[in-house]
Design a protein around this motif. Structure first.
Motif, mmCIF file in Angstrom:
data_model
loop_
_atom_site.group_PDB
_atom_site.id
_atom_site.type_symbol
_atom_site.label_atom_id
_atom_site.label_comp_id
_atom_site.label_asym_id
_atom_site.label_seq_id
_atom_site.Cartn_x
_atom_site.Cartn_y
_atom_site.Cartn_z
ATOM 1 N N LEU A 145 0.625 4.225 -2.817
ATOM 2 C CA LEU A 145 0.407 5.635 -2.472
ATOM 3 C C LEU A 145 1.529 6.519 -3.006
ATOM 4 O O LEU A 145 1.276 7.624 -3.494
ATOM 5 N N GLN A 201 0.823 -1.214 0.000
ATOM 6 C CA GLN A 201 0.000 0.000 0.000
ATOM 7 C C GLN A 201 0.856 1.263 0.000
ATOM 8 O O GLN A 201 0.501 2.253 -0.631
ATOM 9 N N SER A 252 -6.642 -0.334 5.324
ATOM 10 C CA SER A 252 -5.550 -1.213 5.725
ATOM 11 C C SER A 252 -5.613 -1.534 7.211
ATOM 12 O O SER A 252 -5.385 -2.677 7.618
ATOM 13 N N GLY A 298 -9.062 -0.090 -1.093
ATOM 14 C CA GLY A 298 -7.790 -0.233 -0.402
ATOM 15 C C GLY A 298 -6.682 0.585 -1.006
ATOM 16 O O GLY A 298 -5.761 1.024 -0.328
ATOM 17 N N MET A 299 -6.756 0.820 -2.319
ATOM 18 C CA MET A 299 -5.758 1.620 -3.000
ATOM 19 C C MET A 299 -6.113 3.103 -3.010
ATOM 20 O O MET A 299 -5.361 3.924 -3.515
ATOM 21 N N GLY A 300 -7.282 3.442 -2.487
ATOM 22 C CA GLY A 300 -7.691 4.844 -2.469
ATOM 23 C C GLY A 300 -8.258 5.338 -3.781
ATOM 24 O O GLY A 300 -8.460 6.529 -3.958
ATOM 25 N N THR A 302 -6.820 4.809 2.321
ATOM 26 C CA THR A 302 -6.007 3.601 2.248
ATOM 27 C C THR A 302 -5.560 3.163 3.635
ATOM 28 O O THR A 302 -5.599 1.979 3.975
#
Length: 93
Positions: free
Chosen positions: A10, A6, A49, A88-90, A45
């Motif tokens: 980001l 992650q 997470s 989750g990855m935004g 994220t």
């Protein structure tokens, strides 16, 4: 691990935002604009997470059965798998 990678995701998105802003404005302003656009994705994220880490951090037989069953269901559902991965990855809220 459900939260592996992650930070790299980001960082790549942050660099992408910075580069696109550098094309349209000077450095100081580009940094501010990139950070303002990147921060909500980072916060989302981190939240997702943390939730995933909390779920998988419990050493309990019932939790293991439920999360295993849930993950198997998610793995078979492309739409749900993509929704969770994007969150989750935004990418998506």
């Amino acid at each position: 691990h459900p939260v592996a990678g992650q930070g790299l995701n980001l960082a790549i998105r942050g660099l992408e935002l910075l580069i696109s802003n550098l094309r349209i404005t000077e450095v100081d302003n580009a940094l501010v604009l990139a950070h303002e656009a990147w921060k909500p994705a980072r916060d989302q994220t981190r939240a997702v997470s943390s939730i995933l880490e909390a779920i998988f951090d419990r050493d309990n037989l019932v939790r293991k059965i439920l999360t295993g069953t849930g993950l198997a269901f998610i793995d078979q559902n492309l739409w749900l798998k993509r929704l969770i991965a994007d969150a989750g990855m935004g990418i998506r809220s």
